[in-house]
Design a protein around this motif. Structure first.
Motif, PDB file in Angstrom:
ATOM      1  N   PHE A 132       1.664  44.001 -28.035  1.00  0.00           N
ATOM      2  CA  PHE A 132       1.371  45.428 -28.182  1.00  0.00           C
ATOM      3  C   PHE A 132       0.011  45.825 -27.600  1.00  0.00           C
ATOM      4  CE2 PHE A 132       3.790  43.869 -31.883  1.00  0.00           C
ATOM      5  CZ  PHE A 132       4.983  44.543 -31.676  1.00  0.00           C
ATOM      6  N   GLY A 133      -0.629  44.924 -26.899  1.00  0.00           N
ATOM      7  CA  GLY A 133      -1.928  45.234 -26.335  1.00  0.00           C
ATOM      8  C   GLY A 133      -3.008  45.467 -27.370  1.00  0.00           C
ATOM      9  N   GLY A 134      -2.767  45.002 -28.589  1.00  0.00           N
ATOM     10  CA  GLY A 134      -3.740  45.149 -29.667  1.00  0.00           C
ATOM     11  C   GLY A 134      -3.718  46.516 -30.323  1.00  0.00           C
ATOM     12  N   ALA A 135      -2.751  47.380 -29.949  1.00  0.00           N
ATOM     13  CA  ALA A 135      -2.733  48.757 -30.467  1.00  0.00           C
ATOM     14  C   ALA A 135      -2.516  48.830 -31.973  1.00  0.00           C
ATOM     15  CB  ALA A 135      -1.652  49.566 -29.748  1.00  0.00           C
ATOM     16  N   ASN A 136      -1.830  47.842 -32.543  1.00  0.00           N
ATOM     17  CA  ASN A 136      -1.505  47.885 -33.973  1.00  0.00           C
ATOM     18  C   ASN A 136      -2.557  47.219 -34.856  1.00  0.00           C
ATOM     19  OD1 ASN A 136       0.965  49.153 -33.464  1.00  0.00           O
ATOM     20  ND2 ASN A 136       2.013  47.180 -33.179  1.00  0.00           N
ATOM     21  N   ILE A 137      -3.517  46.529 -34.266  1.00  0.00           N
ATOM     22  CA  ILE A 137      -4.494  45.760 -35.044  1.00  0.00           C
ATOM     23  C   ILE A 137      -5.361  46.697 -35.883  1.00  0.00           C
ATOM     24  CG2 ILE A 137      -6.494  44.229 -34.928  1.00  0.00           C
ATOM     25  CD1 ILE A 137      -5.253  43.006 -32.402  1.00  0.00           C
ATOM     26  N   ARG A 138      -5.540  46.331 -37.155  1.00  0.00           N
ATOM     27  CA  ARG A 138      -6.357  47.130 -38.061  1.00  0.00           C
ATOM     28  C   ARG A 138      -7.543  46.363 -38.641  1.00  0.00           C
ATOM     29  NH1 ARG A 138      -3.823  50.054 -35.616  1.00  0.00           N
ATOM     30  NH2 ARG A 138      -2.394  51.711 -36.279  1.00  0.00           N
ATOM     31  N   ASN A 139      -7.413  45.050 -38.777  1.00  0.00           N
ATOM     32  CA  ASN A 139      -8.481  44.259 -39.377  1.00  0.00           C
ATOM     33  C   ASN A 139      -8.592  42.935 -38.624  1.00  0.00           C
ATOM     34  OD1 ASN A 139     -10.177  42.674 -41.022  1.00  0.00           O
ATOM     35  ND2 ASN A 139      -9.417  43.602 -42.915  1.00  0.00           N
ATOM     36  N   LEU A 140      -9.774  42.701 -38.043  1.00  0.00           N
ATOM     37  CA  LEU A 140      -9.997  41.490 -37.249  1.00  0.00           C
ATOM     38  C   LEU A 140     -10.757  40.412 -38.026  1.00  0.00           C
ATOM     39  CD1 LEU A 140     -10.900  43.096 -33.813  1.00  0.00           C
ATOM     40  CD2 LEU A 140      -9.020  41.499 -34.230  1.00  0.00           C
ATOM     41  N   GLY A 141     -10.736  40.502 -39.337  1.00  0.00           N
ATOM     42  CA  GLY A 141     -11.512  39.567 -40.151  1.00  0.00           C
ATOM     43  C   GLY A 141     -11.182  38.111 -39.917  1.00  0.00           C
ATOM     44  N   GLY A 142      -9.958  37.796 -39.519  1.00  0.00           N
ATOM     45  CA  GLY A 142      -9.569  36.399 -39.324  1.00  0.00           C
ATOM     46  C   GLY A 142      -9.497  35.980 -37.878  1.00  0.00           C
ATOM     47  N   GLU A 143     -10.191  36.699 -36.967  1.00  0.00           N
ATOM     48  CA  GLU A 143     -10.049  36.431 -35.534  1.00  0.00           C
ATOM     49  C   GLU A 143     -10.474  35.019 -35.141  1.00  0.00           C
ATOM     50  OE1 GLU A 143     -12.500  38.776 -32.923  1.00  0.00           O
ATOM     51  OE2 GLU A 143     -13.968  39.152 -34.513  1.00  0.00           O
ATOM     52  N   ASP A 144     -11.414  34.414 -35.868  1.00  0.00           N
ATOM     53  CA  ASP A 144     -11.826  33.045 -35.540  1.00  0.00           C
ATOM     54  C   ASP A 144     -10.684  32.050 -35.709  1.00  0.00           C
ATOM     55  OD1 ASP A 144     -14.343  33.930 -34.933  1.00  0.00           O
ATOM     56  OD2 ASP A 144     -15.241  33.319 -36.846  1.00  0.00           O
ATOM     57  N   PHE A 145      -9.700  32.430 -36.491  1.00  0.00           N
ATOM     58  CA  PHE A 145      -8.535  31.559 -36.723  1.00  0.00           C
ATOM     59  C   PHE A 145      -7.275  32.153 -36.097  1.00  0.00           C
ATOM     60  CE2 PHE A 145     -11.566  30.864 -40.132  1.00  0.00           C
ATOM     61  CZ  PHE A 145     -11.683  29.482 -40.127  1.00  0.00           C
ATOM     62  N   GLY A 146      -7.453  33.178 -35.250  1.00  0.00           N
ATOM     63  CA  GLY A 146      -6.307  33.803 -34.600  1.00  0.00           C
ATOM     64  C   GLY A 146      -5.486  34.671 -35.533  1.00  0.00           C
ATOM     65  N   LEU A 147      -6.139  35.248 -36.566  1.00  0.00           N
ATOM     66  CA  LEU A 147      -5.422  36.019 -37.579  1.00  0.00           C
ATOM     67  C   LEU A 147      -5.978  37.440 -37.653  1.00  0.00           C
ATOM     68  CD1 LEU A 147      -5.496  33.313 -40.407  1.00  0.00           C
ATOM     69  CD2 LEU A 147      -3.670  33.712 -38.735  1.00  0.00           C
ATOM     70  N   ALA A 169      -0.594  47.194 -38.125  1.00  0.00           N
ATOM     71  CA  ALA A 169       0.325  48.201 -38.639  1.00  0.00           C
ATOM     72  C   ALA A 169       1.772  47.797 -38.352  1.00  0.00           C
ATOM     73  CB  ALA A 169       0.023  49.554 -38.004  1.00  0.00           C
ATOM     74  N   TYR A 170       2.622  47.975 -39.350  1.00  0.00           N
ATOM     75  CA  TYR A 170       4.048  47.636 -39.203  1.00  0.00           C
ATOM     76  C   TYR A 170       4.865  48.593 -40.055  1.00  0.00           C
ATOM     77  CZ  TYR A 170       8.402  44.981 -39.087  1.00  0.00           C
ATOM     78  OH  TYR A 170       9.703  44.602 -38.907  1.00  0.00           O
ATOM     79  N   THR A 171       6.002  49.018 -39.514  1.00  0.00           N
ATOM     80  CA  THR A 171       6.922  49.891 -40.260  1.00  0.00           C
ATOM     81  C   THR A 171       8.177  49.106 -40.607  1.00  0.00           C
ATOM     82  OG1 THR A 171       6.102  51.845 -39.099  1.00  0.00           O
ATOM     83  CG2 THR A 171       8.220  52.039 -40.241  1.00  0.00           C
ATOM     84  N   PRO A 172       8.402  48.778 -41.876  1.00  0.00           N
ATOM     85  CA  PRO A 172       9.588  47.999 -42.262  1.00  0.00           C
ATOM     86  C   PRO A 172      10.890  48.756 -41.982  1.00  0.00           C
ATOM     87  CG  PRO A 172       7.929  47.962 -43.997  1.00  0.00           C
ATOM     88  CD  PRO A 172       7.503  49.021 -43.014  1.00  0.00           C
ATOM     89  N   ALA A 173      11.930  48.010 -41.684  1.00  0.00           N
ATOM     90  CA  ALA A 173      13.255  48.589 -41.460  1.00  0.00           C
ATOM     91  C   ALA A 173      13.865  49.027 -42.788  1.00  0.00           C
ATOM     92  CB  ALA A 173      14.159  47.583 -40.767  1.00  0.00           C
ATOM     93  N   GLU A 174      14.727  50.019 -42.729  1.00  0.00           N
ATOM     94  CA  GLU A 174      15.363  50.542 -43.944  1.00  0.00           C
ATOM     95  C   GLU A 174      16.520  49.667 -44.420  1.00  0.00           C
ATOM     96  OE1 GLU A 174      14.563  53.132 -45.836  1.00  0.00           O
ATOM     97  OE2 GLU A 174      12.788  53.604 -44.635  1.00  0.00           O
ATOM     98  N   ASP A 175      17.188  49.002 -43.484  1.00  0.00           N
ATOM     99  CA  ASP A 175      18.408  48.250 -43.825  1.00  0.00           C
ATOM    100  C   ASP A 175      18.268  46.770 -43.489  1.00  0.00           C
ATOM    101  OD1 ASP A 175      18.288  48.614 -41.135  1.00  0.00           O
ATOM    102  OD2 ASP A 175      20.372  49.253 -40.870  1.00  0.00           O
TER     103      ASP A 175
END
Length: 317
Positions: free
Chosen positions: A206-221, A225-231
């Motif tokens: 996603f080119g990093g567009a969804n990233i909200r918190n980079l606190g775990g970047e040293d570990f690749g984490l 943002a994610y929208t769960p499916a309804e079904d």
């Protein structure tokens, strides 16, 4: 003589009257006992001994909740499979009136029943899990090799609350994942609407567009943002050979033999969002389960798992 006979007659008459009175009292007491029905049971594995504790009942009808029945007052029944059941007793009195009493049973529960909870309970709404902030003695950050070897320089086990106190991503402990008996699935990512995720996956997908918190970047984490499916749905497989990508496997693939897995429809996941949404279920009890989630943490091998995180989840009351 006459006096003695008179007193004797009086004494015997009194005894007789007392005796008759006692009989009438007993009859009335029996008549006054209400019609009642209750169930007592004892369990040995999948075998259950039932007792119909009833007053004034003349017949008993049992529905064991697995398609089997009995007309004994105190039957013994062996269930073919472990699981959750509701056994129901219907008692009938001499006038044809009926009473019912039921008991909920949790017998020799298989992993699937532990995962989805007691679907026989009134108001059942699936069983909900979240990542445990306490972590367990088995939680750690690993390489995605055959033995899930401890990743260099990381603590084992993971300290309690490490993703919050250590990496500033404590919101991941709030996300909830609900499994239903019919195979449906629901995620609740709370108000922030973000999921625990892989940093490389987010940038490459996603080119990093969804990233909200980079606190775990040293570990690749990170969180994203994610929208769960309804079904959404999930698939539980108790034993299979799971083949997935791995930087440590021949041809970039590796197979974990004879493992229990959870797989998800679409892009849904449990606990961690990355290229691989299928996870290994290592252990499960009524209150905890331990999963292996996979991470593609190197841009040098895009889309290929390089790491895994072993995480304990706790059941949400």
């Amino acid at each position: 003589m006459f006096k003695r006979n008179t007193w004797g007659l009086i004494i015997w008459s009194t005894i007789l009257l007392i005796g008759l009175g006692s009989c009438d009292s007993d009859d009335n007491a029996v008549a006054d006992i209400p019609f009642t029905a209750d169930v007592f049971n004892s369990v040995n594995g999948r075998q259950v001994a039932f007792q119909g504790i009833t007053n004034n009942a003349v017949s008993w009808s049992w529905d064991f909740g697995d398609g089997n029945t009995s007309t004994s007052q105190n039957p013994v029944h062996r269930y073919a499979e472990g699981g959750y059941y509701v056994a129901t007793l219907t008692a009938t009195d001499e006038n044809g009136a009926t009473l019912t009493s039921e008991v909920s049973l949790a017998l020799d529960l298989p992993p699937y029943a532990l995962l989805v909870g007691n679907q026989t309970e009134e108001g059942y709404d699936g069983k909900t899990w979240r990542i445990s902030s306490e972590h367990s003695a088995f939680d750690y950050f690993a390489f995605s090799d055959a033995d899930l070897t401890l990743f260099d320089g990381t603590p084992a086990p993971l300290p309690a609350g490490i993703f919050g106190s250590g990496l500033g991503m404590g919101e991941i402990y709030n996300d909830e994942f609900t499994f239903y008996f019919d195979g449906s699935y629901k995620m609740d990512l709370k108000e922030d609407g973000t999921a625990f995720s892989g940093l490389v996956f987010q940038f490459l997908s996603f080119g990093g567009a969804n990233i909200r918190n980079l606190g775990g970047e040293d570990f690749g984490l990170c969180t994203a943002a994610y929208t769960p499916a309804e079904d959404a749905t999930f698939t539980f497989t108790e034993s299979e050979d799971m083949t997935t990508t791995s930087a440590f496997g021949p041809g970039g693939m590796i197979t974990y033999e004879g493992v229990t897995t959870l797989d998800f429809s679409g892009t849904e996941f449990v606990g961690f969002w990355d290229y691989e949404n299928k996870v290994i279920l290592q252990d499960i009890t009524n209150s905890t389960m331990r999963l292996v989630v996979f991470v593609a943490a190197s841009p040098d091998v895009p889309g290929i798992n390089t790491n895994a995180i072993i995480l304990t989840f706790e059941a949400v009351d």
